[in-house]
Design a protein around this motif. Sequence first.
Motif, PDB file in Angstrom:
ATOM      1  N   ASN A  64       0.818  -1.197   0.050  1.00 14.52           N
ATOM      2  CA  ASN A  64       0.033  -0.031   0.003  1.00 14.52           C
ATOM      3  C   ASN A  64       0.935   1.275  -0.038  1.00 14.52           C
ATOM      4  O   ASN A  64       0.282   2.537   0.354  1.00 14.52           O
ATOM      5  CB  ASN A  64      -0.974   0.200   1.033  1.00 14.52           C
ATOM      6  N   VAL A  65       2.241   1.151  -0.457  1.00 17.27           N
ATOM      7  CA  VAL A  65       2.975   2.162  -0.605  1.00 17.27           C
ATOM      8  C   VAL A  65       2.911   2.852  -1.965  1.00 17.27           C
ATOM      9  O   VAL A  65       2.829   1.791  -2.832  1.00 17.27           O
ATOM     10  CB  VAL A  65       4.256   1.892  -0.247  1.00 17.27           C
ATOM     11  N   PRO A  66       2.332   4.113  -2.194  1.00 19.40           N
ATOM     12  CA  PRO A  66       2.358   4.633  -3.667  1.00 19.40           C
ATOM     13  C   PRO A  66       3.377   4.090  -4.500  1.00 19.40           C
ATOM     14  O   PRO A  66       4.481   4.237  -4.257  1.00 19.40           O
ATOM     15  CB  PRO A  66       2.166   5.992  -3.341  1.00 19.40           C
ATOM     16  N   LEU A  67       3.041   3.984  -5.676  1.00 17.46           N
ATOM     17  CA  LEU A  67       3.853   3.431  -6.679  1.00 17.46           C
ATOM     18  C   LEU A  67       4.833   4.450  -7.031  1.00 17.46           C
ATOM     19  O   LEU A  67       5.957   4.199  -7.265  1.00 17.46           O
ATOM     20  CB  LEU A  67       3.074   3.138  -7.994  1.00 17.46           C
ATOM     21  N   LYS A  68       4.585   5.545  -7.117  1.00 18.14           N
ATOM     22  CA  LYS A  68       5.411   6.588  -7.503  1.00 18.14           C
ATOM     23  C   LYS A  68       6.709   6.599  -6.740  1.00 18.14           C
ATOM     24  O   LYS A  68       8.009   7.266  -7.018  1.00 18.14           O
ATOM     25  CB  LYS A  68       4.936   8.014  -7.437  1.00 18.14           C
ATOM     26  N   ASP A 116     -13.819  -0.427  -5.993  1.00 17.59           N
ATOM     27  CA  ASP A 116     -12.889   0.749  -5.862  1.00 17.59           C
ATOM     28  C   ASP A 116     -11.476   0.374  -6.213  1.00 17.59           C
ATOM     29  O   ASP A 116     -10.958  -0.348  -5.804  1.00 17.59           O
ATOM     30  CB  ASP A 116     -13.010   1.243  -4.259  1.00 17.59           C
ATOM     31  N   PHE A 117     -10.947   1.652  -6.970  1.00 17.64           N
ATOM     32  CA  PHE A 117      -9.675   1.495  -7.427  1.00 17.64           C
ATOM     33  C   PHE A 117      -8.765   2.514  -6.937  1.00 17.64           C
ATOM     34  O   PHE A 117      -9.164   3.621  -7.096  1.00 17.64           O
ATOM     35  CB  PHE A 117      -9.619   1.338  -9.094  1.00 17.64           C
ATOM     36  N   ARG A 177      -4.502  -0.824  -5.808  1.00 16.83           N
ATOM     37  CA  ARG A 177      -5.268  -1.694  -5.126  1.00 16.83           C
ATOM     38  C   ARG A 177      -6.670  -1.545  -5.546  1.00 16.83           C
ATOM     39  O   ARG A 177      -7.190  -0.746  -6.095  1.00 16.83           O
ATOM     40  CB  ARG A 177      -5.187  -1.511  -3.654  1.00 16.83           C
ATOM     41  N   PHE A 178      -7.151  -2.762  -5.371  1.00 16.81           N
ATOM     42  CA  PHE A 178      -8.859  -2.830  -5.948  1.00 16.81           C
ATOM     43  C   PHE A 178      -9.546  -3.281  -4.466  1.00 16.81           C
ATOM     44  O   PHE A 178      -9.090  -4.405  -3.870  1.00 16.81           O
ATOM     45  CB  PHE A 178      -9.077  -3.879  -6.846  1.00 16.81           C
TER      46      PHE A 178
END
Length: 409
Positions: free
Chosen positions: A224-228, A399-400, A406-407
């Motif tokens: 759950n760490v942002p991809l960027k 929810d995306f 995550r979905f």
Amino acid sequence: MIEFEENLLASLIKFPKLYDDLQVTPNMISDESIKATLQFFREKGFADVASLYQVSGASNQQVIDKKTIGSMRNDKFIFESHFKQYQIDVINAYKQRMIISAAQDYIEKPTVESQNFLQQTITQLNEIDIDDEDTKTDVLLQIMDTITSDAKSGILTGFKSLDGLTDGFDASQFNIIGARPSIGKTAFAIAMGLQMAQKNTVHFVSLETKDVKVTTRILSNLSNVPLKKFKNGGMMTSDEIELVTKWIGYYQNLDFHVHDKNNITPAKLRSIIAKHPDKTNIIFLDYIQLMKSDDKSKDRRLELEQISRELKIVAKETNSVIIALAQLSRGVEQRQDKRPIMSDLKEASGLEQDADIIMMLYRDDYYTKQTDPDNPGKSEIECIIAKNKDGETGTVKMDFYKASQRFYG
């Protein structure tokens, strides 16, 4: 060469379609070149005589030579109708060799262990036979087992709303996930695969993206760490690094495999599956319009239809689930209601016919650019079940969270 083994191989070379009825396995063959040739066909998934001819004579191959291939192909005394008998002859000879070997071991060393091994060998060999074509009784027993069991027979995706509509996927299915670029189909496939890998073997075959980028998406989803934050060093906090490290350990042990070769064909896909026989194999193919056929065609549309048929055959013969991602045509953009329909599948009318389940993804904010003011990182995504051969169609909403791939739904 032993005559009946030679007859068996000659029939496959002369009539390649007979491979679908082959029940003899390479380990039953005594001649090394014939054994190697059958193993070569097994890795290809069919009697690929053209490829056999190309590799024949190579230093790293023990298959039969080109001269033998030619003589077998032109043998007038090899008959298609005798194929079953050729197999019976090979199996009987194999049984005889194994019993003689086990008996010889017992004679040379008459112990309880060698006696048990001889008895076990005889029992196992007696179970080897050419299958009867009439499988009605077995099929009926399988159906009775399913309808009297409390457990769901489908392979669940982990998304309750989707599983509630489809009852999961079935082994031997060929399914499609279609969407316009950047809607979220790759993230959706990864999220689904991570959940399915807990009980199955999952292969994510990426024809578009390198394995490093796919793996960062996986770790973003898990942690759950942002991809960027994976793209540049120094963007993560120490807590986030610790969290990602923990999930790296989890992913290392997960039965989830990324393949990023861009020359994947249906035959190579079959070889990937053959290396993992212990569990049901789930294949995610990203994406099908980039896939190559084993037999090239000048007409890309016809080639794609051939790929579609071959993937359906591979799924059935390997008892796997193949889920191919597909790009949709720009025709979607021309309509007022931009929810996709099956005819939007780009270059691939055959997909509509061959697929068991077709899922289409739609995000309203993809077109309106509007976000939820209370949660700007969240998008509502519709998964439209446009086709379901053995069940219901309809739409489920999820929810995306694009930042972390995550979905929820």
